[in-house]
Enzyme design. Structure first.
Site, short mmCIF file in Angstrom:
data_model
loop_
_atom_site.label_atom_id
_atom_site.label_comp_id
_atom_site.label_asym_id
_atom_site.label_seq_id
_atom_site.Cartn_x
_atom_site.Cartn_y
_atom_site.Cartn_z
N ASP A 106 17.56 -11.54 -11.78
CA ASP A 106 16.75 -12.71 -12.11
C ASP A 106 15.27 -12.37 -12.28
O ASP A 106 14.80 -11.33 -11.85
CB ASP A 106 16.97 -13.85 -11.10
N ARG A 107 14.56 -13.27 -12.93
CA ARG A 107 13.18 -13.01 -13.36
C ARG A 107 12.28 -12.62 -12.18
O ARG A 107 11.38 -11.79 -12.32
CB ARG A 107 12.62 -14.25 -14.06
#
Length: 220
Positions: A106-107
């Site tokens: 995830d970011r």
């Protein structure tokens, strides 16, 4: 006379390095793939003589594949493109046709990410039946208690099903080993025991280790 060997279209696209098999299925379903001038259908079989195109461009059989390990920085989106204009992991990589990330990170997370043009490798590393281990260093506040860690070992109920991890205490957090990779799973598991994650670093995928690979870099 031998009949030409036919393969499923999504497998052919993945093998040519267009995208992972799953992403190739999405390309087909979105109408971006044609076979002999006709819109392709999911599961369609094609052979060596068929004209397969993506966005009007013919696919090219790859003479060789390319695979990178990247130390993904936080703030990069794990995708080939982003509709919001955010930086993606491909912005940190050489321009290689068909290069795509294997799985997701995830970011807000950092650490080891595999990128490849090899569709077969992507399938092996992401298919649930292979159960490749992924190991994370977790920093959270508050730190998980031994009771909380025991709960994670037994398993916690998330909105998309039951999840468990092998965990052990570490300074300001824990080490966590998972054999599956649902979206933001580590963060959601630690939140379930009241320990929201401040920082998350993945340092192993299967037998591949982050080692001393510098942030934002990949080996030559």
């Amino acid at each position: 006379m031998n009949e030409p060997k036919l393969d499923r279209l999504q497998k052919v696209l993945a093998r040519a390095g267009v995208a992972s098999r799953r992403a190739s299925e999405e390309l087909i379903q979105s109408g971006r793939v044609t076979v002999n001038g006709q819109s392709a259908t999911l599961g369609q079989q094609v052979g060596p003589g068929d004209d397969v195109r993506v966005d009007g461009q013919p696919i090219q059989a790859q003479a060789h594949t390319v695979t990178y390990m990247l130390h993904k920085p936080a703030g990069y989106v794990t995708s080939a493109s982003d509709e919001l204009g955010r930086e993606t992991v491909l912005d940190a990589m050489p321009a290689v046709a068909g290069l795509h990330p294997v799985g997701r990170l995830d970011r807000d997370s950092e650490g080891l990410l595999i990128l490849t043009t090899d569709g077969a490798l992507t399938q092996r590393l992401t298919h649930p039946r292979y159960e490749h281990e992924k190991v994370y260093r977790v920093w959270c506040d508050p730190e998980p208690s031994e009771r909380g860690l025991a709960e994670l070992r037994r398993g916690v109920e998330l909105e998309d099903g039951f999840a468990r991890a092998e965990v052990q205490a570490a300074p300001s957090g824990a080490l966590a080993l998972l054999r599956e990779g649902r979206k933001r799973q580590v963060r959601r598991m630690f939140a379930a025991i009241g320990c929201p994650v401040d920082r998350l670093l993945r340092y192993r995928v299967g037998g591949l280790w982050l080692g001393d690979l510098g942030l934002g870099s990949s080996p030559n």
